[in-house]
Write an enzyme that holds these catalytic residues in place. Sequence first.
Site, PDB file in Angstrom:
ATOM      1  N   CYS A  87      49.308 -60.550  82.492  1.00  0.00           N
ATOM      2  CA  CYS A  87      49.379 -60.455  84.215  1.00  0.00           C
ATOM      3  C   CYS A  87      50.137 -59.111  84.775  1.00  0.00           C
ATOM      4  CB  CYS A  87      49.988 -61.080  84.953  1.00  0.00           C
ATOM      5  SG  CYS A  87      50.190 -61.022  86.512  1.00  0.00           S
ATOM      6  N   HIS A 176      47.748 -66.506  82.969  1.00  0.00           N
ATOM      7  CA  HIS A 176      48.801 -67.363  82.465  1.00  0.00           C
ATOM      8  C   HIS A 176      49.011 -68.319  81.707  1.00  0.00           C
ATOM      9  CE1 HIS A 176      51.863 -65.034  85.365  1.00  0.00           C
ATOM     10  NE2 HIS A 176      51.053 -64.876  85.667  1.00  0.00           N
ATOM     11  N   GLU A 178      50.536 -68.130  78.990  1.00  0.00           N
ATOM     12  CA  GLU A 178      51.862 -68.519  78.302  1.00  0.00           C
ATOM     13  C   GLU A 178      52.906 -69.832  78.764  1.00  0.00           C
ATOM     14  OE1 GLU A 178      53.710 -66.692  81.837  1.00  0.00           O
ATOM     15  OE2 GLU A 178      51.798 -66.783  80.933  1.00  0.00           O
TER      16      GLU A 178
END
Length: 238
Positions: A87, A176, A178
């Site tokens: 990001c 994203h 993660e």
Amino acid sequence: MKIHVLQHSALNTLGTVEEYSRTKNHPLESTRFYKITNPPALDSFDLLIIMGGPMGIYDYEENPWLRDEKAFIKQTIEAGKPVLGICLGAQLLADVLGARVYENGHREMGWFPVKAVRTEGNKPEFLEGLPEEITVFNWHSRTFDLPAGAVHLFRSEGCKNQGFIYNDRVVALQFHPEVHKERVESMIMRFGGESGNGPFIQKKEEMFGQEKYLAETKKFMFKVLDKFEEIAGQGRLR
């Protein structure tokens, strides 16, 4: 593999990056340039991961430390270290590599599919073993141009450039990968009221839960980090 993470706020936790490091018994350390002035030594890590954050990459007046962080990222790339940007981290990589970062035509906030970019002249080895399409969590209003020499990796309906790889060892992902459940919920609770309306902005109730997407995203993230593990010390992603 020694992992070092650059974090940009207390809200931007490490999510499944931390889980991966525990599972693999990889040492994990982090630096917050907004709190310290001394960067980590380049020989103290094998992989640098640059996380997201709420600021813009050109917000120097409010965040003067951004200049120091960019200088460190540039040094890391020039030293031949593998780097993953997520990001804001992806936007920082694009900027350091000389590409433009700017407002996207749409905000993307919520779970939306991204597709691997494979064409006749674009078949990155990095994509081998990764899904052709995966629904991932997005939370951004900005995008970037591809740096000179970079190879396009992912795109979505709302954002053309969702990822690239540079010099076979530097990877930028606008989405994203993660996130885990707590990470998603904290982002929604903190910033959900500021998201506004648009074709790629989901309602809060659509973002919560989504156990299937969370599981698939975790598997994707682990595969990506496995690729970095394979090339740690070699300087080339496969």
